[in-house]
Design an enzyme around this catalytic site. Structure first.
Site, mmCIF file in Angstrom:
data_model
loop_
_atom_site.group_PDB
_atom_site.id
_atom_site.type_symbol
_atom_site.label_atom_id
_atom_site.label_comp_id
_atom_site.label_asym_id
_atom_site.label_seq_id
_atom_site.Cartn_x
_atom_site.Cartn_y
_atom_site.Cartn_z
ATOM 1 N N GLU A 331 18.117 8.284 13.624
ATOM 2 C CA GLU A 331 17.044 8.165 12.619
ATOM 3 C C GLU A 331 16.184 9.427 12.614
ATOM 4 O O GLU A 331 15.686 9.852 13.654
ATOM 5 C CB GLU A 331 16.164 6.954 12.904
ATOM 6 C CG GLU A 331 14.974 6.837 11.951
ATOM 7 C CD GLU A 331 13.967 5.779 12.370
ATOM 8 O OE1 GLU A 331 12.751 6.014 12.218
ATOM 9 O OE2 GLU A 331 14.397 4.710 12.861
ATOM 10 N N GLU A 384 12.014 6.756 6.845
ATOM 11 C CA GLU A 384 13.098 6.698 7.825
ATOM 12 C C GLU A 384 14.402 7.070 7.120
ATOM 13 O O GLU A 384 14.744 6.467 6.102
ATOM 14 C CB GLU A 384 13.232 5.292 8.420
ATOM 15 C CG GLU A 384 11.963 4.760 9.072
ATOM 16 C CD GLU A 384 12.147 3.342 9.591
ATOM 17 O OE1 GLU A 384 13.305 2.853 9.642
ATOM 18 O OE2 GLU A 384 11.136 2.705 9.934
#
Length: 436
Positions: A331, A384
């Site tokens: 991420e 994200e």
């Protein structure tokens, strides 16, 4: 008072005498106290609490690296401004353990590349500043009105224009909250409209550098004019005024308000909608979660970006982006507003807590659990980004709720009542604080 250079030089020794080496009872020895007085502690800092409560050093003149009976005071000069910004690094919660790679980089510390004639600027994050971020890198860029960023990028991603390999063309105007994506090798231009633009580029290579961008200006400057004449079937005089080198961010003529005036097409026509390079994400309404909002963009609705998936998450003060992990991708995250903290559990007993503020980049390796807790008084907005076709995550709370209660009880010693309150649906953002 010394009157000349020779007198000044004789006031001391550039290198001391050999008689100062080692122990000598004849040498004077002065002791100096390392005690700078009683330590001023933040609320809760005197407790050995396993809860790992948030420490607020903003009203503390001289923060100290203490948590209950752990740590000690600092006797030398130190950077209190920095320590106040990153309290969980300076005085980590007692739940931190072992070693976790650095997962945070403030873009405010990145070197800024300045455009010509105040046309804009850019700054980047890659593995040079955040070595753990091997799979993704980011660039923050500003273009003033009329400024261009004209490049052929090897990786990548407010009037945007592009052409595909079939000669089909694309043009669109994008605004705050919208997304565009240009596959590797697609030639494109980005021009700031009336009030300019600033944007965030995310690349699928941690080693990407904006200095590696392929530029049309250098393509012309670094080829012989004889070749240009043959290639474009134009007289050599047509190329007398081409720029001598890099044009990365530079001033230009302001774009017309009517986009149709710049809509150039050839025999192949325009790029079909399903292959569009833009998505007007600003118009998508998010879902409302208990502690904030969430919306997702991935290849289900934006197929051209087949290996990029993103979530835009708003976290209310005191709320938490639930503990989760991503099974398919690292991420890369960017904090658009607010202050937050995040603990990464990296297995084998290793965990570390990081503090984030507006403009910070975060990076969490695949399958490592983490949360994002709003530690401030304003909303946290965080982007994200995953390298995946779909945006996926596993909720630890949902996993426990859908596991046989006996297994949860044997493993975590939770009561039947506690287990019954676990949500079988993914909450995404959990409200807080939780009452006793």
């Amino acid at each position: 008072m010394a009157e000349n250079y020779e007198d000044i030089c004789h006031l001391g020794d550039l290198r001391g005498p050999t008689s100062l080496r080692g122990y000598d009872p004849e040498l004077p020895f002065a002791t100096e106290s390392a005690n700078r007085g009683p330590a001023q502690l933040a609320p809760g800092q005197d407790k050995d609490d396993p809860e790992g409560r948030i420490l607020n050093f903003q009203n503390i003149t001289e923060p100290q690296p203490l948590r209950g009976t752990r740590g000690g005071t600092i006797a030398s000069n130190h950077n209190t401004d920095l320590e106040k910004l990153y309290p969980d690094t300076f005085a980590p919660p007692t739940t931190d353990h072992g070693s976790v790679k650095q997962a945070e980089w403030p873009l405010g510390l990145s070197h800024v590349k300045l455009g010509l004639d105040r046309a804009g600027w850019s700054r980047q994050q890659n593995i040079n500043v955040l070595p753990a971020a091997k799979e993704m890198a980011g660039v923050n860029m500003r273009l003033e009105a009329g400024g261009y960023q004209w490049a052929l990028m090897l990786n990548g991603s407010a009037r945007i224009q592009a052409m595909n390999v079939d000669g089909q063309t694309f043009i669109d105007d994008v605004t705050k909250g919208d997304v565009w994506f240009f596959p590797s090798g697609i030639p494109h231009s980005i021009q700031g409209l009336e009030n300019g633009t600033e944007f965030l580029l995310v690349f699928d290579d941690g080693e990407f550098s904006e200095d590696s961008t392929f530029l049309v200006s250098e393509t012309f400057a670094l080829n012989p004019k004889e070749v240009l004449t043959k290639n474009f079937q134009l007289p050599e005089s047509a190329f007398e005024n081409i720029p001598e080198g890099e044009l990365f961010i530079f001033p230009g003529t302001q774009a017309p308000e009517d986009i149709e005036k710049q809509n150039v097409t050839g025999p192949a026509g325009i790029i079909p909608n399903k292959d569009s390079y833009s998505y007007h994400w600003s118009l998508q309404k998010p879902i409302i979660a208990p502690g904030g909002t969430v919306k997702i963009l991935d290849s289900n609705t934006f197929p051209i970006a087949e290996n990029f998936a993103a979530a835009l998450v708003t976290i209310k003060p005191g709320a938490i982006r639930e503990i989760h992990w991503h099974p398919d991708s690292d991420e890369w995250s960017y904090f658009l507003s607010g202050t937050a903290r995040l603990t990464i559990y990296a297995a084998q007993g290793n965990a570390r807590t990081f503090d984030f503020r507006t403009g910070d980049v975060g990076y969490i390796p695949k399958s490592q659990t983490h949360y994002i807790e709003n530690t401030g008084t304003e909303d946290v907005i965080v982007l994200e980004v995953l390298q995946a076709k779909r945006f996926t995550d596993f909720s630890v709370g949902q996993w426990l709720a859908l596991t046989p209660p006996q297994v949860v009880q044997d493993t975590l010693h939770l009561s039947d009542e506690s287990i019954s309150k676990l949500s079988k649906e993914k909450p995404f953002v959990v409200d807080g604080p939780i009452p006793e």
